[in-house]
Design a protein around this motif. Structure first.
Motif, PDB file in Angstrom:
ATOM      1  N   TYR A  45       0.864  -1.153  -0.132  1.00  0.00           N
ATOM      2  CA  TYR A  45      -0.162  -0.061   0.177  1.00  0.00           C
ATOM      3  C   TYR A  45       0.794   1.430  -0.109  1.00  0.00           C
ATOM      4  O   TYR A  45       0.732   2.295  -0.571  1.00  0.00           O
ATOM      5  N   GLN A  49       1.099   4.155  -3.045  1.00  0.00           N
ATOM      6  CA  GLN A  49       0.696   5.538  -2.927  1.00  0.00           C
ATOM      7  C   GLN A  49       2.016   6.498  -3.317  1.00  0.00           C
ATOM      8  O   GLN A  49       1.924   7.418  -3.854  1.00  0.00           O
ATOM      9  N   GLN A 192      -0.058  12.665   2.787  1.00  0.00           N
ATOM     10  CA  GLN A 192      -1.296  12.555   2.939  1.00  0.00           C
ATOM     11  C   GLN A 192      -2.199  11.391   2.331  1.00  0.00           C
ATOM     12  O   GLN A 192      -3.054  10.919   2.929  1.00  0.00           O
ATOM     13  N   ARG A 193      -1.400  10.795   1.339  1.00  0.00           N
ATOM     14  CA  ARG A 193      -2.122   9.698   0.768  1.00  0.00           C
ATOM     15  C   ARG A 193      -1.941   8.429   1.783  1.00  0.00           C
ATOM     16  O   ARG A 193      -3.016   7.774   1.816  1.00  0.00           O
ATOM     17  N   THR A 195      -1.466   8.307   4.993  1.00  0.00           N
ATOM     18  CA  THR A 195      -2.431   8.470   6.071  1.00  0.00           C
ATOM     19  C   THR A 195      -3.661   8.697   5.880  1.00  0.00           C
ATOM     20  O   THR A 195      -4.623   8.857   6.704  1.00  0.00           O
ATOM     21  N   LYS A 196      -4.234   8.636   4.680  1.00  0.00           N
ATOM     22  CA  LYS A 196      -5.600   8.836   4.267  1.00  0.00           C
ATOM     23  C   LYS A 196      -6.205  10.100   4.359  1.00  0.00           C
ATOM     24  O   LYS A 196      -7.203  10.583   4.469  1.00  0.00           O
ATOM     25  N   GLN A 197      -5.293  11.187   4.651  1.00  0.00           N
ATOM     26  CA  GLN A 197      -5.815  12.568   4.881  1.00  0.00           C
ATOM     27  C   GLN A 197      -6.188  13.311   3.674  1.00  0.00           C
ATOM     28  O   GLN A 197      -7.063  14.307   3.772  1.00  0.00           O
ATOM     29  N   ASP A 198      -6.074  12.626   2.514  1.00  0.00           N
ATOM     30  CA  ASP A 198      -6.485  13.413   1.108  1.00  0.00           C
ATOM     31  C   ASP A 198      -7.364  12.507   0.615  1.00  0.00           C
ATOM     32  O   ASP A 198      -7.160  11.393   0.161  1.00  0.00           O
ATOM     33  N   ASP A 199      -8.591  12.917   0.675  1.00  0.00           N
ATOM     34  CA  ASP A 199      -9.754  11.949   0.416  1.00  0.00           C
ATOM     35  C   ASP A 199      -9.832  12.120  -1.330  1.00  0.00           C
ATOM     36  O   ASP A 199     -10.874  11.365  -1.637  1.00  0.00           O
ATOM     37  N   ARG A 201      -7.773  10.612  -2.960  1.00  0.00           N
ATOM     38  CA  ARG A 201      -6.569   9.726  -3.253  1.00  0.00           C
ATOM     39  C   ARG A 201      -7.364   8.662  -4.348  1.00  0.00           C
ATOM     40  O   ARG A 201      -6.504   8.499  -5.429  1.00  0.00           O
ATOM     41  N   GLY A 202      -8.236   8.259  -4.260  1.00  0.00           N
ATOM     42  CA  GLY A 202      -8.916   7.339  -5.099  1.00  0.00           C
ATOM     43  C   GLY A 202      -9.529   8.130  -6.416  1.00  0.00           C
ATOM     44  O   GLY A 202      -9.613   7.359  -7.327  1.00  0.00           O
TER      45      GLY A 202
END
Length: 208
Positions: A45, A49, A192-193, A195-199, A201-202
């Protein structure tokens, strides 16, 4: 009908968000350490990223994925191809940050490449981003009245078979050191990617 309107609004917002991301070339206001520590996560993962982030800036030339398991620890390494810097008239390109870097790339021939190393640190990772910046070295300025036959660089007269006498010839590239503003932006995007802080990403995953 209400569901259709909801879907349309969602797609519109996604499109606006993607456009804003593409046109945002500002360097982060807050300093990010380089190397930067990343939290524990699956090694596949994390590497996905990193690759997905760098692909927004450069074309990847070679990569060795990071591996972080009980049986195998291997540093991840990624190198990109050189890319001529984006000018102020190319806001959709992200390889020149806004301000000085974009202006310099507009007035001179600048090229950049990125080197990223991801090293396991226990269950976490350390990521280092290096962006090299070079200035094109030519035999003369464009449209100059001097000729290539009279220009000296190494103590001898330079005589070349020039097909277009009005086009400067590239002699090489002069290192300008590192582009720290672009390093900062890439590091922030990776963090950010991961830590999933940037929504978003997908929304920006590339399909080649």
């Amino acid at each position: 009908m209400r569901r259709m309107w909801l879907i349309a609004a969602t797609l519109l917002l996604a499109g606006c968000s993607q456009l804003a991301y593409r046109l945002d070339r500002q360097a982060p206001e807050q300093f990010v350490p380089n190397p930067l520590e990343l939290p524990p996560a699956d090694d596949r993962y994390v590497w996905m990223q990193v690759v997905d982030t760098v692909d927004d800036y450069f074309r990847i030339a070679r990569e060795q994925p990071v591996q972080n398991s009980n049986s195998l620890l291997l540093d991840g390494h990624l190198e990109t191809s050189y890319r001529i810097g984006a000018s102020v008239l190319e806001p959709w390109r992200k390889d020149s940050t806004a301000g000085f870097e974009a202006i310099q790339s507009s007035l001179q021939s600048i090229r950049r490449k990125a080197i990223i190393d991801v090293r396991p640190r226990g269950a976490g990772y350390s990521v280092e981003v290096i962006v090299q910046k070079d200035l094109e070295d030519t035999d003369r300025t464009q449209y100059a009245t001097e000729t290539t036959a009279t220009r000296r660089h190494d103590g001898t007269i330079v005589r070349e078979d020039v097909r277009d006498p009005d086009t400067p010839q590239t002699l090489g590239w002069i290192s300008l050191g590192r582009d720290t503003s672009l390093e900062q932006r890439i590091l922030r995007d990776i963090f950010q990617r991961v830590t999933k802080q940037d929504d978003r990403r997908g929304l920006f995953r590339h399909h080649h």
